[in-house]
Design an enzyme around this catalytic site. Structure first.
Site, PDB file in Angstrom:
ATOM      1  N   ASP A 134       3.572 -13.597   1.698  1.00  0.00           N
ATOM      2  CA  ASP A 134       2.704 -13.578   2.853  1.00  0.00           C
ATOM      3  C   ASP A 134       2.261 -12.127   3.037  1.00  0.00           C
ATOM      4  O   ASP A 134       2.848 -11.213   2.439  1.00  0.00           O
ATOM      5  CB  ASP A 134       3.472 -14.083   4.079  1.00  0.00           C
ATOM      6  CG  ASP A 134       2.641 -14.051   5.344  1.00  0.00           C
ATOM      7  OD1 ASP A 134       1.439 -14.351   5.272  1.00  0.00           O
ATOM      8  OD2 ASP A 134       3.205 -13.721   6.405  1.00  0.00           O
ATOM      9  N   ASP A 173       0.971 -10.515   6.521  1.00  0.00           N
ATOM     10  CA  ASP A 173       1.300  -9.937   7.826  1.00  0.00           C
ATOM     11  C   ASP A 173       2.802  -9.943   8.071  1.00  0.00           C
ATOM     12  O   ASP A 173       3.465 -10.981   7.970  1.00  0.00           O
ATOM     13  CB  ASP A 173       0.594 -10.715   8.934  1.00  0.00           C
ATOM     14  CG  ASP A 173      -0.920 -10.633   8.790  1.00  0.00           C
ATOM     15  OD1 ASP A 173      -1.435  -9.521   8.662  1.00  0.00           O
ATOM     16  OD2 ASP A 173      -1.568 -11.698   8.773  1.00  0.00           O
TER      17      ASP A 173
END
Length: 576
Positions: free
Chosen positions: A66, A68
């Site tokens: 991922d 963020d």
């Protein structure tokens, strides 16, 4: 076996040059204080990856990330303060009192994993079974009597239309804003208080409607507001850049694995942030700088997780010159250096030819990244918990408080010494219990106003149970993978029940014991006699006559820590 041996894979062409240019990172030595007590080597706590389920790292063919709070770690509390201020401005624009602007973000108040009960407007710290550990309304911590009025059994069943579980770091400003708004309305004499709402003249505001307004603000700020623009305008202040990140990504690809990025952020924002973290495609970039796209084999933006792990959306290719989606949906293979938008995990997995357990997906969202990828696709998972740094610091430096807690629990046990069911007088333990509660409160306050992310007193939180259940591995940062060889076996510690964790091993066997289900390979004389008395006829059967009972396995048949397909081939050795 990665850098520890041949994986029979095609190594990326650029990786060959890296064998001499990648500097070596030295692993910290084990804590010398642990040496006399254990033979197990452990890295220093801040560099460790912790294990819930055993995993052979050299069985992982795909490393997914991922963006963020995983690759891009936002600086706290600066980023949360910015988000909170934008949320406040939006809420006031919607018609809420301007006095809310007087509140300042306090990073010591919110903690991940809380439930917001929109019926009563309370923030709840829960245990894994729905029991309430801490309840807060506004900034007021409710007493047991006050909790009992709202929740007579101190229990709440999760209902999607009533409860919001605040699992992400993005939720912290929203959580704090809810507390601020509730504090403003419940402590203002101009408003009439009701159990589930406040009234102001002819205005009626249910706590559920307030919650919905704050949620709408959150969605607006992240989708249409200026949060992302302000972030990319001040990346040095708001996003932590670490030169070890490109090193990690290169080493993973160097050992023959594939890397991919699946993020909910749109291409424009992803491009700016990843360019800052990995270099290139910025206004001040050197033309010779390496393109950040080259660090990944596959890239998917605007993934819309957790929907990505279900039905998902149409998979489209991004035109890198315009930043817009190309017309039509993508049906060909995924290529390095290209960026794709949307899609779903089933299509993505088919295109990259991953099976499920050969993927290690690394993210910070316990639901959108970890739970969904684990339960829907069977991926192996690694949860990034930035708060773990503080949790470990308090655990390791506040030993005197934990020792005091153990000592008081020992005093409590001693108060019942030599007492049994014939005892008629209860010991006076009130002072011990009060002192124990005070020590637990002191420990909780070391973490923040609402305590630890993982515990409340001696009880585990709902968030901690999700980590245990769905995250195979967890760590404070993905960079801790640099401290392990890529042939490493992450071995999960034994999970002990109270009858194991609170009972000591003894060196001398008791005089009597029963082995109703014993199948010891090397039975003691006592066990032999016991089994003989249970089945005299079977014991007298000749050795060459086939027994009508299952044979005790003489080889290793139970792969306890890992799946059979992950177990090493050498596991089926005969037991001597």
């Amino acid at each position: 076996m990665g850098l520890c041996g041949s994986r029979n894979k095609t190594i990326p062409k650029h990786a060959v040059k890296l064998t001499k240019t990648i500097p070596t990172i030295t692993v910290e030595n084990a804590d010398p204080d642990d040496a006399p007590h254990t033979k197990v080597y452990k890295r220093t706590p801040q560099n460790r990856v912790f294990v819930n389920r055993s995993l052979y790292l050299d069985k992982i063919d795909f490393f997914g990330f991922d963006m963020d709070y995983t690759l891009a770690v936002y600086q706290s509390p600066d980023y949360e303060s910015l988000s909170f201020r934008l949320l406040v401005d939006r809420l006031i624009d919607m018609g809420y009192p301007s006095e809310i602007k007087d509140y300042e973000y306090d990073p010591t108040f919110p903690v991940r994993g809380l439930w917001f009960d929109s019926k009563f407007g309370t923030l709840l710290k829960m245990d894994p079974f729905g029991n309430i550990l801490v309840a807060v309304k506004g900034f007021k911590v409710l007493t047991s009597a006050e909790i009992k009025i709202l929740y007579p059994t101190y229990f709440l069943v999760y209902e999607e239309n009533r409860v919001q579980i605040m699992n992400t770091l993005f939720d912290l400003p929203e959580m704090y804003l809810l507390a601020c708004v509730m504090d403003h309305f419940t402590n203002n004499s101009n408003y009439t208080q009701e159990q589930t709402a406040v009234k102001y003249g002819e205005q009626y505001m249910s706590f559920s409607s307030i919650h919905q307004d704050v949620c709408d603000c959150m969605n607006w700020v992240h989708t249409y507001g200026s949060l992302k623009d302000k972030t990319v305008a001040d990346l040095e202040k708001l996003v932590l850049k670490d030169d070890r990140l490109p090193l990690l990504l290169d080493r993973l690809r160097h050992r023959g694995a594939k890397t991919f990025l699946v993020t909910n952020s749109r291409y424009e924002y992803t491009n700016r942030v990843m360019s800052y973290l990995l270099g290139s495609q910025t206004e001040k970039a050197n033309p010779k700088d390496r393109d950040w796209l080259s660090y990944f084999d596959y890239i998917v933006v605007d993934a819309n997780k957790p929907s990505f792990f279900g039905q998902g959306r149409t998979l489209r290719e991004i035109d890198l010159k315009t930043g817009h989606q190309r017309v039509g949906f993508h049906v060909g293979p995924l290529r390095q250096g290209k960026v794709y938008s949307g899609g779903n995990c089933e299509v993505f997995s088919d295109l990259i030819k991953c099976r499920g357990k050969d993927v290690l997906y690394i993210g910070d969202h316990i639901f959108g990244d970890i739970l969904m990828s684990k339960t829907k696709r069977g991926w192996r998972t690694c949860l990034i918990i930035p708060e773990l740094v503080q949790e470990i610091f308090i655990w390791t430096t506040k030993g005197d408080l934990f020792d005091k807690q153990d000592s008081l629990e020992g005093d409590l046990a001693l108060a019942y010494l030599n007492m049994d069911s014939s005892s008629t007088t209860a010991p006076d333990t009130k002072n011990i219990q009060m002192e124990l509660m005070q020590v637990m409160h002191t420990v909780d306050m070391e973490y923040g106003m609402l305590g630890s992310l993982f515990k409340s007193g001696s009880r585990q939180t709902f968030f901690a149970s999700q980590v245990s259940r769905y995250a195979d591995l967890y760590s404070g940062t993905i960079l801790n993978l640099l401290y392990y060889p890529f042939c490493y076996f992450f071995k999960a510690p034994a999970v002990l029940l109270p009858h194991e964790s609170t009972v000591q091993h003894i060196s001398k066997e008791p005089q009597k014991r029963v082995f109703a289900r014993s199948r010891s390979i090397c039975p003691t004389e006592e066990q032999k006699n016991f089994m003989a008395s249970q089945d005299e006829q079977r014991r007298l059967e000749s050795a060459d006559k086939k027994s009508k009972r299952a044979e005790t396995p003489k080889t290793i048949t139970h792969h306890i820590d890992v799946d059979d397909e992950d177990a090493p081939k050498r596991v089926n050795k005969k037991v001597k």
